[in-house]
Design a protein around this motif. Structure first.
Motif, PDB file in Angstrom:
ATOM      1  N   UNK A 237      67.181  32.353  38.866  1.00  0.00           N
ATOM      2  CA  UNK A 237      68.072  32.875  37.819  1.00  0.00           C
ATOM      3  C   UNK A 237      68.316  31.864  36.708  1.00  0.00           C
ATOM      4  N   UNK A 238      67.631  30.716  36.763  1.00  0.00           N
ATOM      5  CA  UNK A 238      67.793  29.721  35.686  1.00  0.00           C
ATOM      6  C   UNK A 238      66.473  29.521  34.940  1.00  0.00           C
ATOM      7  N   UNK A 239      66.608  29.005  33.705  1.00  0.00           N
ATOM      8  CA  UNK A 239      65.429  28.692  32.896  1.00  0.00           C
ATOM      9  C   UNK A 239      64.643  27.546  33.550  1.00  0.00           C
ATOM     10  N   UNK A 240      65.380  26.638  34.185  1.00  0.00           N
ATOM     11  CA  UNK A 240      64.738  25.489  34.846  1.00  0.00           C
ATOM     12  C   UNK A 240      63.666  25.961  35.826  1.00  0.00           C
ATOM     13  N   UNK A 241      64.042  26.943  36.656  1.00  0.00           N
ATOM     14  CA  UNK A 241      63.100  27.435  37.664  1.00  0.00           C
ATOM     15  C   UNK A 241      61.904  28.104  36.986  1.00  0.00           C
ATOM     16  N   UNK A 242      62.173  28.897  35.961  1.00  0.00           N
ATOM     17  CA  UNK A 242      61.085  29.585  35.255  1.00  0.00           C
ATOM     18  C   UNK A 242      60.113  28.567  34.658  1.00  0.00           C
ATOM     19  N   UNK A 243      60.679  27.570  33.969  1.00  0.00           N
ATOM     20  CA  UNK A 243      59.824  26.548  33.335  1.00  0.00           C
ATOM     21  C   UNK A 243      58.995  25.805  34.374  1.00  0.00           C
ATOM     22  N   UNK A 244      59.661  25.444  35.470  1.00  0.00           N
ATOM     23  CA  UNK A 244      58.944  24.683  36.488  1.00  0.00           C
ATOM     24  C   UNK A 244      57.794  25.493  37.079  1.00  0.00           C
ATOM     25  N   UNK A 245      58.082  26.739  37.441  1.00  0.00           N
ATOM     26  CA  UNK A 245      57.018  27.527  38.071  1.00  0.00           C
ATOM     27  C   UNK A 245      55.897  27.863  37.092  1.00  0.00           C
ATOM     28  N   UNK A 246      56.254  27.936  35.806  1.00  0.00           N
ATOM     29  CA  UNK A 246      55.193  28.137  34.807  1.00  0.00           C
ATOM     30  C   UNK A 246      54.223  26.955  34.820  1.00  0.00           C
ATOM     31  N   UNK A 247      54.803  25.757  34.875  1.00  0.00           N
ATOM     32  CA  UNK A 247      53.920  24.585  34.853  1.00  0.00           C
ATOM     33  C   UNK A 247      53.178  24.433  36.182  1.00  0.00           C
ATOM     34  N   UNK A 248      53.840  24.783  37.272  1.00  0.00           N
ATOM     35  CA  UNK A 248      53.161  24.712  38.567  1.00  0.00           C
ATOM     36  C   UNK A 248      51.999  25.709  38.612  1.00  0.00           C
ATOM     37  N   UNK A 249      52.256  26.890  38.075  1.00  0.00           N
ATOM     38  CA  UNK A 249      51.207  27.910  38.053  1.00  0.00           C
ATOM     39  C   UNK A 249      50.023  27.450  37.209  1.00  0.00           C
ATOM     40  N   UNK A 250      50.352  26.838  36.056  1.00  0.00           N
ATOM     41  CA  UNK A 250      49.282  26.332  35.181  1.00  0.00           C
ATOM     42  C   UNK A 250      48.453  25.292  35.934  1.00  0.00           C
ATOM     43  N   UNK A 251      49.147  24.433  36.665  1.00  0.00           N
ATOM     44  CA  UNK A 251      48.408  23.410  37.415  1.00  0.00           C
ATOM     45  C   UNK A 251      47.493  24.049  38.463  1.00  0.00           C
ATOM     46  N   UNK A 252      48.003  25.068  39.142  1.00  0.00           N
ATOM     47  CA  UNK A 252      47.203  25.738  40.170  1.00  0.00           C
ATOM     48  C   UNK A 252      45.978  26.403  39.553  1.00  0.00           C
ATOM     49  N   UNK A 253      46.193  27.043  38.400  1.00  0.00           N
ATOM     50  CA  UNK A 253      45.070  27.720  37.723  1.00  0.00           C
ATOM     51  C   UNK A 253      44.020  26.697  37.291  1.00  0.00           C
ATOM     52  N   UNK A 254      44.532  25.566  36.858  1.00  0.00           N
ATOM     53  CA  UNK A 254      43.642  24.491  36.445  1.00  0.00           C
ATOM     54  C   UNK A 254      42.819  23.987  37.634  1.00  0.00           C
ATOM     55  N   UNK A 255      43.485  23.861  38.776  1.00  0.00           N
ATOM     56  CA  UNK A 255      42.773  23.417  39.983  1.00  0.00           C
ATOM     57  C   UNK A 255      41.674  24.410  40.361  1.00  0.00           C
ATOM     58  N   UNK A 256      42.045  25.698  40.244  1.00  0.00           N
ATOM     59  CA  UNK A 256      41.049  26.729  40.564  1.00  0.00           C
ATOM     60  C   UNK A 256      39.848  26.604  39.629  1.00  0.00           C
ATOM     61  N   UNK A 257      40.147  26.434  38.326  1.00  0.00           N
ATOM     62  CA  UNK A 257      39.079  26.319  37.332  1.00  0.00           C
ATOM     63  C   UNK A 257      38.168  25.134  37.640  1.00  0.00           C
ATOM     64  N   UNK A 258      38.802  24.082  38.142  1.00  0.00           N
ATOM     65  CA  UNK A 258      38.003  22.883  38.455  1.00  0.00           C
ATOM     66  C   UNK A 258      37.449  22.893  39.874  1.00  0.00           C
ATOM     67  N   UNK A 259      37.773  23.927  40.620  1.00  0.00           N
ATOM     68  CA  UNK A 259      37.282  24.027  41.991  1.00  0.00           C
ATOM     69  C   UNK A 259      37.933  23.037  42.949  1.00  0.00           C
ATOM     70  N   UNK A 260      39.173  22.629  42.625  1.00  0.00           N
ATOM     71  CA  UNK A 260      39.867  21.678  43.500  1.00  0.00           C
ATOM     72  C   UNK A 260      40.654  22.425  44.587  1.00  0.00           C
ATOM     73  N   UNK A 261      40.289  22.180  45.815  1.00  0.00           N
ATOM     74  CA  UNK A 261      41.046  22.754  46.924  1.00  0.00           C
ATOM     75  C   UNK A 261      41.960  21.708  47.517  1.00  0.00           C
ATOM     76  N   UNK A 262      42.963  22.145  48.287  1.00  0.00           N
ATOM     77  CA  UNK A 262      43.859  21.170  48.895  1.00  0.00           C
ATOM     78  C   UNK A 262      43.150  20.433  50.041  1.00  0.00           C
ATOM     79  N   UNK A 263      42.245  21.148  50.705  1.00  0.00           N
ATOM     80  CA  UNK A 263      41.511  20.523  51.806  1.00  0.00           C
ATOM     81  C   UNK A 263      40.135  20.072  51.311  1.00  0.00           C
TER      82      UNK A 263
END
Lengths: 412, 372
Positions: A237-263
């Motif tokens: 319910x806060x902008x903080x959470x929205x902003x954070x998850x937006x950047x986290x999502x961007x990072x995840x998408x970037x990892x996918x684009x680069x083929x980076x897996x956690x394992x």
């Protein structure tokens, strides 16, 4: 430190989630504000259950504090046993929820992680997650002598009926009146609309983050989700959470684009059920990783968006009752089983790991049935780990290790 | 005492009683799990409300469905069902109380095949107007569910009659509590416990008549009990151990009140026989002493216990819990503290299973009586 140790493994560095630090900083800032003397912030503190409607608190500028999130911190910092034992000395049975025991004990001592939680001005208890929170919050209401509001959300074994809807909807109004009385100001319904929109946005983003693991290789595991969850719980319910998850999502998408897996290698994809084993997160994570088994999804962290489909962004307050009543833990075992089956299909999982959690009966009782349903419907192996979310005394490393090894053999 | 014969007979094999009842009346038997079950509606439907307490048999089948950290009631009941010991049931009613019963309802619905299954999702908080309104709607819905599920009609006249019988039963049981308190030589606690257990199983009309006779037979004074026993109040969930009363009595104690689901919580509170019957039923279940899985203020149960201790001039309290009963375990520390402030000693006894607890209880009871 010698210079040799400073050299970081570039492979490992590449796989680290960069948003971890931001998350840590935001949570620190949140706890610093919550722990700042109230005379300085001018804000009241509400203790609220993890499944409780936090949005009206943000509307009223009340700082929400989550004893369950704190219970997780206690578990992760391995202070669970000491605090649980303290509660037991106070007369609380060792069979009770370890979050509750640890929190009840913590209130009476100057200790625990971050030196204890800030004292509450009010307690908000929503029983959509369990009956335990009712008893736990009664204990704290007697201890702190502050008003307790109970949002009673009838369990939807098989249905959510109009009587339930009427009852919970009326209580949402009672909740608002309760907050107005304590804060001495009227509720701002326009602001509720804004906070509601942010809440929906946050939940959608969180679901999108979780969905990135549909990719092979998965850019994160549920062990990462357990960590990044704190934001959707505490700052929904806060902008903080929205902003954070937006950047986290961007990072995840970037990892996918680069083929980076956690394992380093992802051979098997698994779904986790129930709360994390907080004091053995790293051990479990390493254990599964060593077998190239990636825990791609879990029922716990997705719980905070499990009833998003009942939410109407344009009538947030009006749909609040249904959304909070129909979260997955407040439904029947067969509905919970369907939920896992769908996750198995969605994330293309090869197996399911169940944590039979002594602390959480509504989550754990019924798991044996769910195991059978999964075997019948999707025919994949399942594993049952006996443990507890925060009380390490209920964890046998050798037993769990043997079971994991045997389970991996079944996946081969 | 010959008036107790019928009750003893029922308790010796409640399942057999229900089977015979079914054969004779061609009626239906509805199993139920706690004292929040509005039995009056079941009686009015023509069915027999049958309280499931678990026979205490060894658990084997239920282990495939329930973790070992579930209480003996939940595991025992499921075991009985899976073993076919409850094959006479036509249906089951689960009033919502604790987390374990909540999940047992799901497991039961998914793994047994009784024709009728009802979840009574009552409010958890009982101290607000909206909760009362909701409780009324739950009662109304249960009436309809029974009608549809059993294919019958519950008329207002039928319901009124069932309420009258239930009030008669509760009046008689309350009188027995009074007699035990003032003249314990006339009825032993173990006998009263037998009567209560039978009351939750017997045909309610037959029960009302049998209770009336029993009360009458106990109204006349008899040669007194010369001993001066320690006066005890018991508090907890349900008492599945009939021996407990004998153990207490043989250790020099007498139970003068209880706060059990299978005791006073079943007995206390009457239902108004005039006006809107569904509302009246709802009010009884809202207003009677609360189970710890429900909320009626943060001191409701502690205050009630203290009131009963004082009213009955009790010397001590024994908390009797089933192991793994969360709601009771959470309330224990504050209730114990409230007693301590008033100088009332107490003891906690956890029952894991019926078989293994007897010897332990004997020793603990004797030590506790010494202390008093």
């Amino acid at each position: 430190m010698s210079s040799a140790e400073k050299v970081k493994d570039p492979e490992k560095e590449k796989r680290k989630i960069k948003s971890d630090k931001k998350m840590r900083d935001l949570m620190t800032a949140y706890y610093i504000e919550a722990k700042t003397p109230k005379e300085q912030t001018g804000k009241k503190i509400a203790w609220i259950t993890s499944g409780g409607p936090v949005e009206p608190l943000h509307v009223m500028d009340i700082i929400p504090v989550y004893p369950e999130n704190y219970g997780a911190m206690i578990g992760a910092s391995k202070m669970g046993v000491e605090l649980c034992e303290k509660a037991e000395a106070m007369g609380y049975s060792s069979d009770l929820c370890s979050y509750a025991r640890a929190d009840i004990a913590c209130a009476t001592v100057n200790g625990g992680p971050i030196g204890g939680l800030p004292e509450p001005d009010m307690l908000i208890c929503c029983n959509n997650i369990c009956g335990t929170v009712l008893k736990w919050y009664e204990v704290q209401a007697r201890y702190y002598k502050v008003p307790l509001f109970i949002l009673d959300t009838p369990i939807c074994h098989t249905e959510y009926n109009p009587d339930m809807k009427r009852y919970v909807t009326t209580q949402i109004q009672e909740y608002i009146s309760f907050l107005e009385k304590i804060c001495g100001k009227s509720f701002d319904y326009d602001r509720m609309m804004e906070v509601g929109k942010l809440s929906v946005q946050g939940q959608k983003l969180w679901q999108e983050v979780l969905d990135t693991t549909m990719n092979r290789p998965a850019p994160m595991t549920c062990f990462d989700a357990f960590f990044h969850l704190a934001m959707i719980v505490t700052l929904r319910g806060t902008q903080t959470a929205v902003d954070f998850y937006e950047s986290l999502l961007a990072e995840m998408k970037d990892r996918i684009a680069q083929g980076i897996g956690m394992l380093a290698e992802e051979k098997y994809r698994l779904v986790w059920d129930n709360l994390p084993v907080w004091y053995r997160l790293r051990w479990l994570s390493n254990k599964f990783a060593a077998h190239s088994a990636c825990l791609v999804a879990d029922t716990y962290t997705s719980g905070w968006c499990s009833s998003m489909k009942y939410l109407d962004e344009n009538d947030f307050l009006g749909s609040l009752a249904e959304m909070y009543t129909r979260i997955f833990l407040n439904t029947g075992t067969d509905i919970m089983a369907d939920n896992i089956v769908k996750m198995v299909e969605k994330y293309e999982a090869d197996g399911v790991v169940f944590h039979s959690n002594r602390s959480c009966k509504p989550y754990s009782l019924g798991q044996y049935d769910i195991q059978r349903i999964i075997q019948e419907k999707v025919g994949i192996p399942t594993l049952m780990i006996e443990a507890d979310m925060s009380d390490e005394r209920n964890f046998s490393e050798s037993q769990v290790e043997t079971r994991i090894d045997a389970f991996i053999e079944m996946l081969k | 005492m010959e008036k107790l014969g019928i009750f003893k007979q029922v308790v010796s094999n409640p399942c057999q009683y229900a089977r015979t009842w079914k054969q004779q009346t061609h009626g239906k038997v509805i199993g139920n799990f706690c004292s929040y079950t509005p039995e009056e509606l079941i009686t009015a439907s023509g069915a027999l409300p049958f309280r499931i307490l678990g026979s205490g048999a060894t658990i084997s089948r239920a282990d495939a469905f329930l973790q070992a950290y579930s209480c003996s009631l939940v595991r025992g009941a499921l075991e009985d069902s899976l073993a076919g010991r409850l094959d006479f049931l036509d249906g089951t009613v689960f009033p919502h109380t604790c987390d374990s019963i909540q999940r047992l309802s799901d497991i039961w619905r998914m793994n047994t095949d009784y024709a009728f299954h009802a979840d009574l999702i009552m409010p958890v908080k009982l101290d607000t107007g909206s909760a009362e309104q909701y409780m009324i709607s739950v009662i109304q819905k249960f009436r309809k569910d029974l009608e549809t599920g059993l294919g019958i009609q519950i008329t207002d006249d039928g319901l009124r009659k069932a309420i009258r019988i239930s009030n008669q039963v509760r009046n008689s049981l309350a009188r027995l509590y009074e007699i035990r308190k003032t003249a314990p030589e006339r009825i032993k606690s173990s006998e009263l416990h037998t009567v209560l257990k039978a009351s939750m199983v017997m045909d309610r009309e037959q029960l009302a008549a049998a209770l009336k006779e029993l009360v009458l037979s106990l109204e006349t004074p008899r040669a007194g009990n010369p001993a001066n026993p320690k006066r005890l109040v018991l508090t907890g969930g349900l008492c599945s151990m009939p021996d407990i009363y004998d153990i207490i009595e043989s250790s020099g104690g007498a139970v003068i009140w209880d706060d059990f689901c299978t005791g006073a919580r079943y007995v206390e509170g009457r239902i108004e026989e005039t006006g809107d019957l569904e509302t009246n039923i709802a009010r009884r279940y809202i207003n009677r002493v609360v189970c710890p899985a429900k909320h009626s203020g943060i001191y409701a149960r502690g205050n009630y216990l203290l009131e009963k201790v004082k009213e009955n001039h009790a010397d001590g309290v024994i908390f009797v819990f089933l192991k793994f009963c969360d709601p009771h375990s959470f309330d224990y520390p504050y209730m114990k503290e409230m007693l301590e402030k008033e100088g009332i000693p107490s003891m906690l006894f956890e029952i894991e299973d019926q078989a293994s607890s007897g010897g332990q209880l004997q020793t603990r009871c004797e030590a506790f009586m010494e202390m008093l």
